[in-house]
Design a protein around this motif. Structure first.
Motif, mmCIF file in Angstrom:
data_model
loop_
_atom_site.group_PDB
_atom_site.id
_atom_site.type_symbol
_atom_site.label_atom_id
_atom_site.label_comp_id
_atom_site.label_asym_id
_atom_site.label_seq_id
_atom_site.Cartn_x
_atom_site.Cartn_y
_atom_site.Cartn_z
ATOM 1 N N GLY A 127 -1.999 5.788 -4.246
ATOM 2 C CA GLY A 127 -2.930 5.768 -3.130
ATOM 3 C C GLY A 127 -4.339 5.353 -3.468
ATOM 4 N N LEU A 128 -4.506 4.579 -4.547
ATOM 5 C CA LEU A 128 -5.845 4.209 -4.992
ATOM 6 C C LEU A 128 -6.343 2.899 -4.395
ATOM 7 C CD1 LEU A 128 -5.440 5.253 -8.719
ATOM 8 C CD2 LEU A 128 -6.597 6.505 -6.894
ATOM 9 N N GLY A 129 -5.534 2.263 -3.577
ATOM 10 C CA GLY A 129 -5.946 1.019 -2.937
ATOM 11 C C GLY A 129 -4.734 0.213 -2.518
ATOM 12 N N TRP A 130 -5.000 -0.987 -1.989
ATOM 13 C CA TRP A 130 -3.935 -1.897 -1.571
ATOM 14 C C TRP A 130 -3.942 -3.128 -2.478
ATOM 15 C CZ3 TRP A 130 -5.348 -6.820 -0.169
ATOM 16 C CH2 TRP A 130 -6.688 -7.021 0.184
ATOM 17 N N ALA A 131 -2.843 -3.860 -2.455
ATOM 18 C CA ALA A 131 -2.733 -5.049 -3.298
ATOM 19 C C ALA A 131 -1.905 -6.104 -2.580
ATOM 20 C CB ALA A 131 -2.103 -4.709 -4.640
ATOM 21 N N ILE A 132 -2.000 -7.330 -3.088
ATOM 22 C CA ILE A 132 -1.124 -8.420 -2.651
ATOM 23 C C ILE A 132 -0.239 -8.767 -3.838
ATOM 24 C CG2 ILE A 132 -1.000 -10.813 -1.871
ATOM 25 C CD1 ILE A 132 -3.698 -10.430 -0.526
ATOM 26 N N LEU A 133 1.076 -8.606 -3.665
ATOM 27 C CA LEU A 133 2.018 -8.794 -4.766
ATOM 28 C C LEU A 133 3.240 -9.576 -4.308
ATOM 29 C CD1 LEU A 133 2.053 -5.163 -6.254
ATOM 30 C CD2 LEU A 133 0.840 -7.149 -7.183
ATOM 31 N N PRO A 134 3.849 -10.361 -5.200
ATOM 32 C CA PRO A 134 5.147 -10.969 -4.884
ATOM 33 C C PRO A 134 6.199 -9.893 -4.684
ATOM 34 C CG PRO A 134 4.132 -12.022 -6.798
ATOM 35 C CD PRO A 134 3.348 -10.782 -6.523
ATOM 36 N N SER A 140 0.854 -1.190 0.000
ATOM 37 C CA SER A 140 0.000 0.000 0.000
ATOM 38 C C SER A 140 0.889 1.239 0.000
ATOM 39 C CB SER A 140 -0.938 0.003 1.210
ATOM 40 O OG SER A 140 -0.188 -0.013 2.417
ATOM 41 N N SER A 141 0.276 2.388 -0.218
ATOM 42 C CA SER A 141 1.059 3.627 -0.236
ATOM 43 C C SER A 141 1.342 4.130 1.177
ATOM 44 C CB SER A 141 0.327 4.713 -1.039
ATOM 45 O OG SER A 141 -0.942 4.979 -0.473
ATOM 46 N N GLN A 142 0.512 3.695 2.137
ATOM 47 C CA GLN A 142 0.673 4.082 3.538
ATOM 48 C C GLN A 142 0.530 2.837 4.414
ATOM 49 O OE1 GLN A 142 1.411 7.187 4.532
ATOM 50 N NE2 GLN A 142 1.295 8.010 2.440
ATOM 51 N N PRO A 143 1.104 2.845 5.635
ATOM 52 C CA PRO A 143 0.925 1.689 6.526
ATOM 53 C C PRO A 143 -0.557 1.371 6.722
ATOM 54 C CG PRO A 143 2.596 3.157 7.403
ATOM 55 C CD PRO A 143 1.984 3.874 6.222
ATOM 56 N N ILE A 144 -0.851 0.081 6.734
ATOM 57 C CA ILE A 144 -2.236 -0.368 6.868
ATOM 58 C C ILE A 144 -2.254 -1.637 7.719
ATOM 59 C CG2 ILE A 144 -2.110 -1.678 4.717
ATOM 60 C CD1 ILE A 144 -5.034 -0.996 4.202
ATOM 61 N N GLU A 145 -3.245 -1.763 8.579
ATOM 62 C CA GLU A 145 -3.386 -2.949 9.428
ATOM 63 C C GLU A 145 -4.240 -3.990 8.717
ATOM 64 O OE1 GLU A 145 -1.755 -3.368 12.187
ATOM 65 O OE2 GLU A 145 -0.907 -1.340 12.084
ATOM 66 N N LEU A 146 -3.977 -5.259 9.018
ATOM 67 C CA LEU A 146 -4.728 -6.337 8.363
ATOM 68 C C LEU A 146 -6.226 -6.212 8.600
ATOM 69 C CD1 LEU A 146 -2.523 -9.535 8.927
ATOM 70 C CD2 LEU A 146 -2.645 -8.063 6.919
ATOM 71 N N GLU A 147 -6.617 -5.784 9.812
ATOM 72 C CA GLU A 147 -8.048 -5.695 10.118
ATOM 73 C C GLU A 147 -8.769 -4.675 9.241
ATOM 74 O OE1 GLU A 147 -5.884 -4.477 13.369
ATOM 75 O OE2 GLU A 147 -5.109 -6.262 12.349
ATOM 76 N N GLU A 148 -8.031 -3.760 8.653
ATOM 77 C CA GLU A 148 -8.640 -2.728 7.808
ATOM 78 C C GLU A 148 -8.922 -3.202 6.385
ATOM 79 O OE1 GLU A 148 -6.888 1.345 8.294
ATOM 80 O OE2 GLU A 148 -5.264 0.213 9.243
ATOM 81 N N LEU A 149 -8.280 -4.288 5.971
ATOM 82 C CA LEU A 149 -8.313 -4.664 4.559
ATOM 83 C C LEU A 149 -9.716 -4.838 3.975
ATOM 84 C CD1 LEU A 149 -5.274 -7.119 4.245
ATOM 85 C CD2 LEU A 149 -5.366 -4.649 3.896
#
Length: 288
Positions: free
Chosen positions: A226-233, A168-177
């Motif tokens: 900053g348009l969202g989060w992703a899961i990437l290698p 993500s562009s900023q720190p994010i907690e798993l519970e927020e996903l």
């Protein structure tokens, strides 16, 4: 029939259109049609029929195409063996590579390899790992670099086993996903299944998917803005320090990982170009 007839038949079958096949082969359309009619005359049968969607093979044409594919493979193998008879590294390296590895690693690998072995001719095909695996199974390539797990009983070397990360562009907690916009990059089935299983282990509601994109690079750019989060290698984010990334873990504490393998047949390793390339790639990834 001659070698160029096998090429013609294969190309016409792939294009399903005589005019397009002629353009691809740098022939005039009348010249190509003449060659096809001569093939039918020589064999005494019809091998192509015109349809509303172009041309298609008759049953006899299907049988002839299978023969042409076999002859083209055998001719390629013949050339490789003859070129390998001299006591130096030369010949053709037929390589298939995962699109991700091709983007991030392959250019420098090939540059250094060809600087050391300038007499080797390289033919490269890239794509999703499942496609590369099919090419290897059909013997259309002699070496495969692919990602994920595929059954293989011959030469096999683990090159990377990289972590899979929340990005993500900023720190994010798993519970927020579940409540934040998720960006998805197109990937192959096994990796997508890994993501989905990890999600099921951790959440009881679906992710809030807002973008489904055709490449990891596009996905990363969207995340950067900053348009969202992703899961990437990790390979897609390791050099981008402006991004927040966090390795993911299964419930049992084991990390989510994405392996990269080099596969080839034992017979391919008899070729000097293949042997040299395999050793070169192993050295490159050993230093990573």
């Amino acid at each position: 029939m001659e070698y160029k007839d096998w090429i013609i038949l294969k190309t016409v079958t792939e294009e399903k259109n005589v005019t397009k096949a002629a353009e691809r082969l740098y022939l005039s359309q009348p010249a190509l049609s003449y060659r096809l009619k001569n093939m039918e005359k020589e064999l005494g049968t019809t091998i192509l029929v015109r349809t509303a969607n172009g041309v298609s093979l008759t049953p006899q044409g299907e049988y002839l195409l299978a023969y042409a594919d076999e002859m083209l493979q055998r001719f390629t193998q013949l050339k490789e063996r003859i070129q390998d008879m001299d006591n130096k590294v030369q010949g053709t390296l037929r390589l298939g590579c995962s699109a991700v590895i091709a983007h991030y690693e392959l250019p420098s690998i090939l540059k250094d390899f060809l600087a050391s072995y300038p007499d080797v001719e390289v033919s490269v095909k890239t794509g999703m790992s499942q496609k590369i695996n099919r090419l290897l199974q059909k013997d259309e390539i002699s070496v495969a670099i692919l990602r994920g797990e595929f059954p293989w009983n011959e030469e096999k070397h683990l090159l990377l086993n990289e972590p899979v990360c929340l990005v993500s562009s900023q720190p994010i907690e798993l519970e927020e996903l579940p409540y934040k916009p998720r960006i998805i990059a197109q990937t192959d089935g096994p990796l997508q299944a890994m993501f989905e299983e990890w999600w099921r282990q951790n959440f009881n509601k679906p992710p809030k998917v807002t973008m489904e994109l055709d490449s990891m690079e596009t996905c990363r750019q969207m995340v950067c803005h900053g348009l969202g989060w992703a899961i990437l290698p990790a390979i897609g984010v390791s050099s981008h320090h402006e991004l927040y990334s966090k390795p993911l873990y299964w419930k049992d504490g084991q990390p989510l990982c994405r392996p990269t393998w080099l596969l080839c047949t034992h017979s391919a390793l008899e070729l000097s170009a293949v042997r040299a390339f395999v050793e070169h790639v192993k050295r490159v990834f050993k230093s990573v």
